[in-house]
Motif scaffolding. Structure first.
Motif, mmCIF file in Angstrom:
data_model
loop_
_atom_site.group_PDB
_atom_site.id
_atom_site.type_symbol
_atom_site.label_atom_id
_atom_site.label_comp_id
_atom_site.label_asym_id
_atom_site.label_seq_id
_atom_site.Cartn_x
_atom_site.Cartn_y
_atom_site.Cartn_z
ATOM 1 N N VAL A 73 23.007 -46.780 5.908
ATOM 2 C CA VAL A 73 22.874 -45.213 6.074
ATOM 3 C C VAL A 73 23.876 -44.447 6.342
ATOM 4 C CG1 VAL A 73 22.720 -44.280 9.056
ATOM 5 C CG2 VAL A 73 21.431 -46.161 8.318
ATOM 6 N N ASN B 260 23.440 -42.142 2.734
ATOM 7 C CA ASN B 260 22.414 -42.406 2.054
ATOM 8 C C ASN B 260 22.952 -41.355 1.077
ATOM 9 O OD1 ASN B 260 20.666 -43.785 2.691
ATOM 10 N ND2 ASN B 260 19.905 -43.078 4.556
ATOM 11 N N VAL C 50 25.105 -51.786 8.157
ATOM 12 C CA VAL C 50 24.028 -50.832 8.796
ATOM 13 C C VAL C 50 24.682 -49.480 8.604
ATOM 14 C CG1 VAL C 50 22.109 -49.809 10.676
ATOM 15 C CG2 VAL C 50 22.334 -52.891 10.095
ATOM 16 N N VAL D 248 17.673 -50.894 9.581
ATOM 17 C CA VAL D 248 17.011 -50.789 11.140
ATOM 18 C C VAL D 248 15.768 -51.598 12.150
ATOM 19 C CG1 VAL D 248 17.285 -48.955 13.246
ATOM 20 C CG2 VAL D 248 18.523 -48.707 11.540
ATOM 21 N N GLN D 249 14.411 -51.261 10.489
ATOM 22 C CA GLN D 249 13.842 -51.258 11.405
ATOM 23 C C GLN D 249 13.289 -52.695 10.705
ATOM 24 O OE1 GLN D 249 10.874 -49.261 11.038
ATOM 25 N NE2 GLN D 249 9.713 -50.930 11.732
ATOM 26 N N SER E 52 22.614 -55.403 1.037
ATOM 27 C CA SER E 52 21.101 -55.438 1.843
ATOM 28 C C SER E 52 20.633 -56.652 2.512
ATOM 29 C CB SER E 52 19.990 -53.672 2.008
ATOM 30 O OG SER E 52 18.970 -53.591 2.239
ATOM 31 N N ASN F 131 19.820 -48.466 20.885
ATOM 32 C CA ASN F 131 18.643 -47.519 20.761
ATOM 33 C C ASN F 131 17.603 -49.063 20.783
ATOM 34 O OD1 ASN F 131 19.877 -45.226 19.555
ATOM 35 N ND2 ASN F 131 19.126 -45.866 17.390
ATOM 36 N N ASP G 6 17.761 -47.034 6.638
ATOM 37 C CA ASP G 6 16.840 -47.341 7.430
ATOM 38 C C ASP G 6 16.015 -48.812 7.459
ATOM 39 O OD1 ASP G 6 18.308 -45.338 8.495
ATOM 40 O OD2 ASP G 6 17.057 -43.627 7.433
ATOM 41 N N SER G 7 15.652 -49.256 6.762
ATOM 42 C CA SER G 7 15.323 -50.426 6.191
ATOM 43 C C SER G 7 16.144 -51.617 7.520
ATOM 44 C CB SER G 7 14.884 -50.832 4.756
ATOM 45 O OG SER G 7 15.822 -51.404 4.673
ATOM 46 N N CYS H 121 16.366 -48.424 0.935
ATOM 47 C CA CYS H 121 16.978 -47.277 1.691
ATOM 48 C C CYS H 121 17.996 -47.919 3.073
ATOM 49 C CB CYS H 121 15.768 -46.320 2.126
ATOM 50 S SG CYS H 121 16.088 -45.691 4.381
#
Length: 343
Positions: free
Chosen positions: A262, A265, A258, A281-282, A229, A322, A278-279, A276
């Protein structure tokens, strides 16, 4: 309907336990569905041991599996195998001598088992020729449900003898190897399944060796997960901050990581300290903010730098739809300033 289940407890019980462990304790799962159990103890004549030591060991094992043994002795049957005909008449006295030799033992359950063997061999022993004799008579006797143990899941408890703990550790190590291999090839579902099995095994047997293997496996996977990550995030952020365009290959690499993190999970049920997915994506969101801010503050005469920032946003939204609104929003702002940079 009474569902019956016959338990075969041999003097070589560690072999049975090893097989049981290799099946992830599937044998113990039977206790969740059966209504009654008939314990049948197989005693092999050629493995009685010096002064019946193996029989004593077997008795202690049975007590460890059924702590409340004194209340369930009526359910037990003892079948002697490989017993020569000339020895049948002497087996009762041999067992009785063994029982008398341990009368001062403090373990009441242990003595009760030996005493029960004495009692049930007084009128003769059950010693069929397993090769030549018809099994019908023996099965008819053993399948009488009158004295079966009811609700066995409340009576039996898992047990692993000292000699079987090595088999437990070997099985835990095999699981650890399979988990690591599954993780490396991207089979995260299998890795998660094997971690679940290790957890179940530990919950049943509660052995430090299993817990240590599980914890070591979790630490290794967590480190690899976080490294993947952080490496992906670092690479992506460097490309965004670079004065040069970001390539499609760079975006594909980040997108792959990613999607992987994701989509799996469920592994984080075991990897509590894993970053995580999703981090990542953040992180895209933060980098998009950086690019938009750079465009808004870019000097008008530096059109090439402005175009590179805009192209990066375009690349991001192409692989992560997105964020398309961010690209459209920037284009609208540039359009208002009469800047024709958007395709």
């Amino acid at each position: 309907i009474v569902l019956s289940f016959v338990i075969l407890l041999d003097l070589k019980i560690q072999v049975i336990l090893k097989s049981m462990l290799q099946m992830s304790l599937e044998s113990f799962e039977h206790y969740k569905i059966v209504k009654s159990v008939k314990p049948v103890v197989l005693i092999c004549y050629t493995a009685l041991g010096y002064r019946m030591n193996c029989v004593k060991e077997l008795a202690r094992t049975i007590v460890s599996i059924i702590p409340s043994i004194k209340y369930h002795l009526a359910s037990f049957s003892y079948v002697f195998t490989k017993l020569p005909k000339e020895q049948k008449d002497y087996m009762h006295s041999l067992v009785k001598d063994t029982w008398l030799s341990v009368k001062d033992e403090p373990d009441e359950g242990f003595k009760a088992i030996l005493g029960d063997i004495v009692k049930k061999t007084r009128k003769g022993v059950i010693a069929p020729n397993l090769v030549k004799d018809s099994p019908d008579i023996l099965l008819e006797e053993l399948s009488d449900t009158k004295n079966f143990i009811q609700e066995p899941r409340e009576v039996f408890q898992p047990f692993v003898s000292e000699s079987s703990k090595e088999a437990v550790q070997m099985q835990a190590q095999k699981h650890k190897e399979k988990i690591w291999l599954a993780y490396q090839i991207g089979d995260y579902k299998l890795a998660n399944t094997k971690l679940d099995e290790l957890t179940d095994l530990n919950n049943v047997l509660k052995l430090p060796t299993i817990e240590n293997e599980y914890n070591g496996c979790v630490r290794k996977l967590t480190n690899e997960w976080n490294k993947k990550s952080e490496n992906a995030k670092s690479m992506f952020n460097k490309r965004i901050a670079s004065p040069y365009p970001i390539s499609k290959d760079d975006m594909l690499i980040y997108q792959k990581v990613v999607n992987e993190l994701v989509s799996v999970n469920e592994l984080r049920n075991h990897l509590k300290d894993a970053i995580c997915g999703d981090s990542l994506v953040q992180n895209i969101n933060e980098q998009m903010y950086y690019l938009i801010h750079s465009i808004e503050n870019q000097k008008e005469e530096d059109e090439s730098a402005l175009q590179i920032h805009l192209d990066k946003i375009a690349q991001v939204q192409a692989y992560f739809p997105n964020f398309r609104s961010s690209y459209n929003g920037v284009c609208q702002k540039l359009k208002k300033k009469n800047r024709k940079l958007c395709g």
